[in-house]
Scaffold this motif. Structure first.
Motif, PDB file in Angstrom:
ATOM      1  N   CYS A 153       0.533   9.869   5.647  1.00 43.39           N
ATOM      2  CA  CYS A 153      -0.577   9.858   4.679  1.00 43.39           C
ATOM      3  C   CYS A 153      -0.901   8.463   4.147  1.00 43.39           C
ATOM      4  CB  CYS A 153      -0.285  10.812   3.516  1.00 43.39           C
ATOM      5  SG  CYS A 153       1.181  10.377   2.548  1.00 43.39           S
ATOM      6  N   LEU A 154       0.001   7.511   4.320  1.00 42.58           N
ATOM      7  CA  LEU A 154      -0.260   6.154   3.827  1.00 42.58           C
ATOM      8  C   LEU A 154      -0.575   5.171   4.951  1.00 42.58           C
ATOM      9  CD1 LEU A 154       2.520   5.826   1.091  1.00 42.58           C
ATOM     10  CD2 LEU A 154       0.109   6.436   0.787  1.00 42.58           C
ATOM     11  N   GLU A 155      -0.610   5.646   6.180  1.00 36.90           N
ATOM     12  CA  GLU A 155      -0.839   4.735   7.306  1.00 36.90           C
ATOM     13  C   GLU A 155      -2.214   4.085   7.260  1.00 36.90           C
ATOM     14  OE1 GLU A 155       1.385   3.652   9.600  1.00 36.90           O
ATOM     15  OE2 GLU A 155       2.766   4.691   8.263  1.00 36.90           O
ATOM     16  N   ALA A 156      -3.143   4.709   6.589  1.00 36.77           N
ATOM     17  CA  ALA A 156      -4.494   4.132   6.472  1.00 36.77           C
ATOM     18  C   ALA A 156      -4.544   2.981   5.476  1.00 36.77           C
ATOM     19  CB  ALA A 156      -5.491   5.213   6.062  1.00 36.77           C
ATOM     20  N   TYR A 157      -3.406   2.698   4.835  1.00 32.17           N
ATOM     21  CA  TYR A 157      -3.372   1.668   3.794  1.00 32.17           C
ATOM     22  C   TYR A 157      -2.295   0.643   4.139  1.00 32.17           C
ATOM     23  CZ  TYR A 157      -5.721   5.665   1.817  1.00 32.17           C
ATOM     24  OH  TYR A 157      -6.555   6.743   1.630  1.00 32.17           O
ATOM     25  N   PRO A 158      -2.596  -0.281   5.060  1.00 33.28           N
ATOM     26  CA  PRO A 158      -1.575  -1.213   5.548  1.00 33.28           C
ATOM     27  C   PRO A 158      -0.995  -2.116   4.464  1.00 33.28           C
ATOM     28  CG  PRO A 158      -3.780  -1.839   6.320  1.00 33.28           C
ATOM     29  CD  PRO A 158      -3.893  -0.473   5.738  1.00 33.28           C
ATOM     30  N   ALA A 159      -1.768  -2.420   3.448  1.00 30.02           N
ATOM     31  CA  ALA A 159      -1.222  -3.257   2.368  1.00 30.02           C
ATOM     32  C   ALA A 159      -0.080  -2.532   1.671  1.00 30.02           C
ATOM     33  CB  ALA A 159      -2.306  -3.623   1.370  1.00 30.02           C
ATOM     34  N   ILE A 160      -0.197  -1.209   1.538  1.00 30.77           N
ATOM     35  CA  ILE A 160       0.839  -0.429   0.863  1.00 30.77           C
ATOM     36  C   ILE A 160       2.066  -0.276   1.751  1.00 30.77           C
ATOM     37  CG2 ILE A 160       1.409   1.835  -0.098  1.00 30.77           C
ATOM     38  CD1 ILE A 160      -1.483   2.031  -1.051  1.00 30.77           C
ATOM     39  N   THR A 161       1.868   0.032   3.022  1.00 28.79           N
ATOM     40  CA  THR A 161       3.024   0.193   3.900  1.00 28.79           C
ATOM     41  C   THR A 161       3.765  -1.132   4.082  1.00 28.79           C
ATOM     42  OG1 THR A 161       1.586  -0.061   5.849  1.00 28.79           O
ATOM     43  CG2 THR A 161       2.048   2.183   5.093  1.00 28.79           C
ATOM     44  N   ALA A 162       3.017  -2.249   4.113  1.00 29.92           N
ATOM     45  CA  ALA A 162       3.671  -3.559   4.207  1.00 29.92           C
ATOM     46  C   ALA A 162       4.456  -3.856   2.935  1.00 29.92           C
ATOM     47  CB  ALA A 162       2.632  -4.649   4.452  1.00 29.92           C
ATOM     48  N   TRP A 163       3.894  -3.481   1.794  1.00 28.44           N
ATOM     49  CA  TRP A 163       4.598  -3.664   0.512  1.00 28.44           C
ATOM     50  C   TRP A 163       5.873  -2.823   0.472  1.00 28.44           C
ATOM     51  CZ3 TRP A 163       4.945   0.686  -2.726  1.00 28.44           C
ATOM     52  CH2 TRP A 163       5.623   0.469  -3.928  1.00 28.44           C
ATOM     53  N   MET A 164       5.810  -1.591   0.945  1.00 26.99           N
ATOM     54  CA  MET A 164       6.999  -0.738   0.974  1.00 26.99           C
ATOM     55  C   MET A 164       8.102  -1.385   1.799  1.00 26.99           C
ATOM     56  SD  MET A 164       5.152   2.992   1.445  1.00 26.99           S
ATOM     57  CE  MET A 164       6.694   3.913   1.606  1.00 26.99           C
ATOM     58  N   THR A 165       7.739  -1.898   2.958  1.00 22.39           N
ATOM     59  CA  THR A 165       8.723  -2.579   3.806  1.00 22.39           C
ATOM     60  C   THR A 165       9.292  -3.801   3.096  1.00 22.39           C
ATOM     61  OG1 THR A 165       7.612  -1.827   5.821  1.00 22.39           O
ATOM     62  CG2 THR A 165       9.053  -3.751   6.010  1.00 22.39           C
ATOM     63  N   ARG A 166       8.434  -4.538   2.446  1.00 20.05           N
ATOM     64  CA  ARG A 166       8.844  -5.761   1.739  1.00 20.05           C
ATOM     65  C   ARG A 166       9.867  -5.446   0.655  1.00 20.05           C
ATOM     66  NH1 ARG A 166       3.913  -7.111   0.028  1.00 20.05           N
ATOM     67  NH2 ARG A 166       3.409  -7.652   2.181  1.00 20.05           N
ATOM     68  N   VAL A 167       9.624  -4.405  -0.107  1.00 17.65           N
ATOM     69  CA  VAL A 167      10.547  -4.041  -1.183  1.00 17.65           C
ATOM     70  C   VAL A 167      11.857  -3.522  -0.601  1.00 17.65           C
ATOM     71  CG1 VAL A 167      10.916  -2.617  -3.229  1.00 17.65           C
ATOM     72  CG2 VAL A 167       8.649  -3.544  -2.767  1.00 17.65           C
ATOM     73  N   ARG A 168      11.767  -2.690   0.424  1.00 17.03           N
ATOM     74  CA  ARG A 168      12.980  -2.149   1.041  1.00 17.03           C
ATOM     75  C   ARG A 168      13.845  -3.246   1.657  1.00 17.03           C
ATOM     76  NH1 ARG A 168       9.674   1.793   4.253  1.00 17.03           N
ATOM     77  NH2 ARG A 168       9.338   3.658   2.989  1.00 17.03           N
ATOM     78  N   GLU A 169      13.226  -4.355   2.054  1.00 14.29           N
ATOM     79  CA  GLU A 169      13.978  -5.425   2.699  1.00 14.29           C
ATOM     80  C   GLU A 169      14.620  -6.403   1.720  1.00 14.29           C
ATOM     81  OE1 GLU A 169      11.157  -7.113   5.419  1.00 14.29           O
ATOM     82  OE2 GLU A 169      11.626  -5.645   6.996  1.00 14.29           O
ATOM     83  N   ILE A 170      14.362  -6.243   0.425  1.00 12.56           N
ATOM     84  CA  ILE A 170      15.087  -7.043  -0.564  1.00 12.56           C
ATOM     85  C   ILE A 170      16.576  -6.750  -0.366  1.00 12.56           C
ATOM     86  CG2 ILE A 170      15.521  -7.331  -3.041  1.00 12.56           C
ATOM     87  CD1 ILE A 170      12.542  -6.613  -3.463  1.00 12.56           C
ATOM     88  N   PRO A 171      17.408  -7.762  -0.240  1.00 11.82           N
ATOM     89  CA  PRO A 171      18.808  -7.528   0.160  1.00 11.82           C
ATOM     90  C   PRO A 171      19.542  -6.468  -0.649  1.00 11.82           C
ATOM     91  CG  PRO A 171      18.326  -9.868   0.256  1.00 11.82           C
ATOM     92  CD  PRO A 171      17.104  -9.212  -0.327  1.00 11.82           C
ATOM     93  N   GLN A 172      19.405  -6.500  -1.963  1.00 16.40           N
ATOM     94  CA  GLN A 172      20.125  -5.523  -2.782  1.00 16.40           C
ATOM     95  C   GLN A 172      19.635  -4.104  -2.506  1.00 16.40           C
ATOM     96  OE1 GLN A 172      18.584  -8.342  -3.798  1.00 16.40           O
ATOM     97  NE2 GLN A 172      19.352  -9.031  -5.795  1.00 16.40           N
ATOM     98  N   ILE A 173      18.319  -3.952  -2.326  1.00 21.93           N
ATOM     99  CA  ILE A 173      17.754  -2.626  -2.074  1.00 21.93           C
ATOM    100  C   ILE A 173      18.082  -2.163  -0.666  1.00 21.93           C
ATOM    101  CG2 ILE A 173      15.599  -1.341  -1.869  1.00 21.93           C
ATOM    102  CD1 ILE A 173      14.532  -2.977  -4.215  1.00 21.93           C
ATOM    103  N   ALA A 174      18.016  -3.082   0.285  1.00 23.82           N
ATOM    104  CA  ALA A 174      18.385  -2.733   1.659  1.00 23.82           C
ATOM    105  C   ALA A 174      19.834  -2.256   1.733  1.00 23.82           C
ATOM    106  CB  ALA A 174      18.168  -3.933   2.575  1.00 23.82           C
ATOM    107  N   ALA A 175      20.715  -2.952   1.023  1.00 24.13           N
ATOM    108  CA  ALA A 175      22.117  -2.558   1.023  1.00 24.13           C
ATOM    109  C   ALA A 175      22.316  -1.197   0.362  1.00 24.13           C
ATOM    110  CB  ALA A 175      22.946  -3.620   0.308  1.00 24.13           C
ATOM    111  N   TRP A 176      21.568  -0.933  -0.703  1.00 26.44           N
ATOM    112  CA  TRP A 176      21.668   0.343  -1.417  1.00 26.44           C
ATOM    113  C   TRP A 176      21.303   1.499  -0.490  1.00 26.44           C
ATOM    114  CZ3 TRP A 176      23.434   2.921  -5.470  1.00 26.44           C
ATOM    115  CH2 TRP A 176      22.806   4.103  -5.854  1.00 26.44           C
ATOM    116  N   TYR A 177      20.159   1.365   0.194  1.00 25.64           N
ATOM    117  CA  TYR A 177      19.737   2.448   1.066  1.00 25.64           C
ATOM    118  C   TYR A 177      20.624   2.559   2.304  1.00 25.64           C
ATOM    119  CZ  TYR A 177      15.603   3.421  -1.741  1.00 25.64           C
ATOM    120  OH  TYR A 177      14.774   3.792  -2.769  1.00 25.64           O
TER     121      TYR A 177
END
Length: 222
Positions: free
Chosen positions: A194-218
């Motif tokens: 449902c969010l694939e039509a919004y590349p700015a949002i999906t790129a932001w999600m990836t960006r946040v998930r890749e923050i080292p502390q968050i990446a390690a948490w998940y």
């Protein structure tokens, strides 16, 4: 000074507590992550002050209300998650937090009408009727609410990598779990793309998930 002893209680899902967990992780705060099984909640509810979770216990005293807990944790860090010394930036973050609340309110009826139709003014409903109501509400949410809110989020991301500027704040930490939930494919009648039509949002999600502390948490929870 000894570090505060912190316990965070919530159901074994992300829900309203995940933003707080992420803030604790981002501030490097040690905490006891207590996941209360659903069948044990009635007993715990009876001993709580508000009958709600999440509950944060700090040095033996309980505190409630998820956004208040989120701001508290952010204030214990270096100030970047919620810069109280910059009133205008704090206002931007608070506005984005309220936008997240608006988004959650738009989704809420479809989440609960099947479980508790009386909450929305309905009497007892059979399973088929409940499912039809959930289907209608979620399809309407996907068709109308997601584009409306996605437009606002996309505009917020036009000139910055995060929702409120060049660094991650609690606004990002609050929105991310909601967007994760929408794209897991666990909500009937809301497609996981449902969010694939919004590349700015999906790129932001990836960006946040890749923050080292968050990446390690998940990674630890995978």
């Amino acid at each position: 000074m000894a570090a505060n002893q912190i316990k965070l209680e919530y159901f074994p899902i992300e829900g309203a507590a995940e933003k707080i967990r992420l803030a604790l992780v981002m501030t490097g705060t040690e905490f006891d992550d207590v996941r209360v099984p659903f069948d044990q909640w009635p007993a715990r509810k009876a001993t709580s002050k508000t009958g709600q979770m999440p509950i944060m216990t700090i040095n033996g005293e309980e505190y409630y209300q998820s956004d208040a807990l989120l701001r508290y944790v952010a204030r214990t860090g270096d100030g970047s998650l919620y810069p109280c010394s910059d009133p205008l930036q704090a206002l931007k973050i608070d506005s984005m937090l309220e936008l997240a609340n608006d988004f959650a309110r738009a989704l809420t009826p479809s989440m609960y009408v099947g479980r508790n139709p009386q909450m929305f003014g309905h009497g007892e409903l059979d399973a088929e009727t409940k499912d039809a109501m959930v289907k209608g509400l979620r399809e309407k949410f996907a068709a109308e609410e997601i584009p409306k809110f996605a437009k606002m989020l996309t505009e917020a991301l036009e000139n910055s990598p995060f929702l409120c500027g060049d660094s991650v704040t609690i606004a990002d930490l609050k929105f991310l779990p909601t967007m994760n939930h929408l794209t897991k494919g666990v909500l009937d009648y809301i497609p996981k793309d449902c969010l694939e039509a919004y590349p700015a949002i999906t790129a932001w999600m990836t960006r946040v998930r890749e923050i080292p502390q968050i990446a390690a948490w998940y990674a630890a929870k995978a």
